[in-house]
Design a protein around this motif. Structure first.
Motif, PDB file in Angstrom:
ATOM      1  N   GLY A  40      -8.447   3.224  -0.615  1.00 24.28           N
ATOM      2  CA  GLY A  40      -9.435   2.672   0.305  1.00 24.28           C
ATOM      3  C   GLY A  40     -10.524   1.945  -0.458  1.00 24.28           C
ATOM      4  O   GLY A  40     -10.949   0.843  -0.072  1.00 24.28           O
ATOM      5  N   LEU A  41     -10.981   2.545  -1.554  1.00 23.50           N
ATOM      6  CA  LEU A  41     -12.009   1.923  -2.385  1.00 23.50           C
ATOM      7  C   LEU A  41     -11.491   0.639  -3.027  1.00 23.50           C
ATOM      8  O   LEU A  41     -12.180  -0.390  -3.049  1.00 23.50           O
ATOM      9  N   VAL A  42     -10.267   0.700  -3.536  1.00 26.23           N
ATOM     10  CA  VAL A  42      -9.662  -0.469  -4.186  1.00 26.23           C
ATOM     11  C   VAL A  42      -9.547  -1.648  -3.219  1.00 26.23           C
ATOM     12  O   VAL A  42      -9.966  -2.765  -3.521  1.00 26.23           O
ATOM     13  N   PHE A  43      -8.996  -1.395  -2.042  1.00 27.14           N
ATOM     14  CA  PHE A  43      -8.781  -2.507  -1.108  1.00 27.14           C
ATOM     15  C   PHE A  43     -10.072  -2.970  -0.442  1.00 27.14           C
ATOM     16  O   PHE A  43     -10.178  -4.136  -0.043  1.00 27.14           O
ATOM     17  N   HIS A  44     -11.056  -2.093  -0.349  1.00 25.50           N
ATOM     18  CA  HIS A  44     -12.377  -2.545   0.107  1.00 25.50           C
ATOM     19  C   HIS A  44     -12.933  -3.556  -0.889  1.00 25.50           C
ATOM     20  O   HIS A  44     -13.515  -4.579  -0.503  1.00 25.50           O
ATOM     21  N   TYR A  82      -5.375  13.231   0.118  1.00 22.44           N
ATOM     22  CA  TYR A  82      -6.779  12.876   0.365  1.00 22.44           C
ATOM     23  C   TYR A  82      -7.319  11.993  -0.752  1.00 22.44           C
ATOM     24  O   TYR A  82      -7.934  10.949  -0.507  1.00 22.44           O
ATOM     25  N   SER A  83      -7.079  12.397  -2.000  1.00 22.55           N
ATOM     26  CA  SER A  83      -7.605  11.674  -3.159  1.00 22.55           C
ATOM     27  C   SER A  83      -7.029  10.266  -3.267  1.00 22.55           C
ATOM     28  O   SER A  83      -7.755   9.308  -3.559  1.00 22.55           O
ATOM     29  N   ILE A  84      -5.724  10.148  -3.029  1.00 22.25           N
ATOM     30  CA  ILE A  84      -5.080   8.830  -3.161  1.00 22.25           C
ATOM     31  C   ILE A  84      -5.550   7.885  -2.070  1.00 22.25           C
ATOM     32  O   ILE A  84      -5.835   6.710  -2.333  1.00 22.25           O
ATOM     33  N   HIS A  85      -5.645   8.380  -0.833  1.00 20.27           N
ATOM     34  CA  HIS A  85      -6.131   7.525   0.246  1.00 20.27           C
ATOM     35  C   HIS A  85      -7.562   7.065  -0.026  1.00 20.27           C
ATOM     36  O   HIS A  85      -7.909   5.908   0.245  1.00 20.27           O
ATOM     37  N   ARG A  88       0.827  -1.213   0.000  1.00 24.63           N
ATOM     38  CA  ARG A  88       0.000   0.000   0.000  1.00 24.63           C
ATOM     39  C   ARG A  88       0.861   1.261   0.000  1.00 24.63           C
ATOM     40  O   ARG A  88       0.571   2.225  -0.703  1.00 24.63           O
ATOM     41  N   GLU A  89       1.916   1.246   0.789  1.00 22.03           N
ATOM     42  CA  GLU A  89       2.782   2.420   0.869  1.00 22.03           C
ATOM     43  C   GLU A  89       3.464   2.703  -0.469  1.00 22.03           C
ATOM     44  O   GLU A  89       3.587   3.856  -0.892  1.00 22.03           O
ATOM     45  N   LYS A  90       3.893   1.644  -1.154  1.00 17.29           N
ATOM     46  CA  LYS A  90       4.564   1.836  -2.437  1.00 17.29           C
ATOM     47  C   LYS A  90       3.570   2.245  -3.520  1.00 17.29           C
ATOM     48  O   LYS A  90       3.904   3.043  -4.408  1.00 17.29           O
ATOM     49  N   MET A  91       2.347   1.717  -3.435  1.00 15.21           N
ATOM     50  CA  MET A  91       1.300   2.143  -4.362  1.00 15.21           C
ATOM     51  C   MET A  91       0.994   3.627  -4.147  1.00 15.21           C
ATOM     52  O   MET A  91       0.882   4.399  -5.104  1.00 15.21           O
TER      53      MET A  91
END
Length: 202
Positions: free
Chosen positions: A164-168, A157-160, A126-129
């Protein structure tokens, strides 16, 4: 008849074959146990190679993991760029769902993302993404509208929100199709509510 194949190409194919096998072996092991407990011996035994082959390709299991993540992120960024890579000006409000390829990339590599989701290396991925997307947003997309919003905070804000949507979605077992996720992302981006009714009893 003598084999006239270029020796260099034969060697290259062997390297690709061995690296592919070692990468797959590591991912298979990561699906069952923490990365920190996996040994190089386990990796080479599962890949059906020896330690010499491993060390001729990688200096450590961390280097092998880094290559897996780097390859995944390279493909992620290719999919991320699709909506704007041929545009001089990118209109976010005119973004079309069919041009969003990010979720197609995630779904194509669903098995790998699922392994990381259950792994002790999820935060590393996640950190590298996050860092990779933040870098290309800063370098490739320059906001033209005047605003007093801090651009750095806006990117964060946008990346988080996106990750968040992707990993959900990954956590849900890919409950929805990539096309549905693409459509919903575009709707979310363009949704700007100004009021909300409360349900608090007074």
């Amino acid at each position: 008849m003598a084999d006239m194949t270029d020796p260099g190409k034969r060697t290259d194919r062997r390297i690709v074959r061995s690296r592919t096998a070692l990468r797959q072996a590591l991912l298979t092991l990561m699906a069952d146990k923490p990365f920190t407990t996996i040994s190089i011996t386990e990796i080479v035994e599962l890949a059906d190679y020896n330690r010499g082959t491993f060390y001729s390709n990688y200096e450590s299991k961390e280097a092998l993991l880094d290559e897996i993540i780097a390859d995944l992120i390279d493909k992620l960024l290719l999919s991320f760029r699709v909506p704007y890579e041929k545009e001089e000006f990118f209109r976010v409000d005119q973004l079309r769902a069919h041009s969003v390829k990010l979720f197609e990339h995630i779904y194509e590599h669903a098995a790998v993302y699922t392994v990381f989701l259950k792994s002790d290396m999820l935060m590393a991925l996640r950190e590298k993404m996050f860092t990779a997307i933040k870098t290309i947003l800063k370098e490739e997309l320059v906001y033209t509208a005047k605003t007093d919003i801090d651009e750095e905070l806006l990117r964060i804000y946008s990346i988080h929100a996106l990750l968040g949507l992707v990993f959900h979605w990954v956590e849900s077992g890919y409950k929805h199709s990539p096309a549905y996720m693409q459509e919903q992302l575009v709707k979310i981006i363009n949704y700007h509510p100004t009021t909300a009714k409360t349900s608090i009893k007074r």
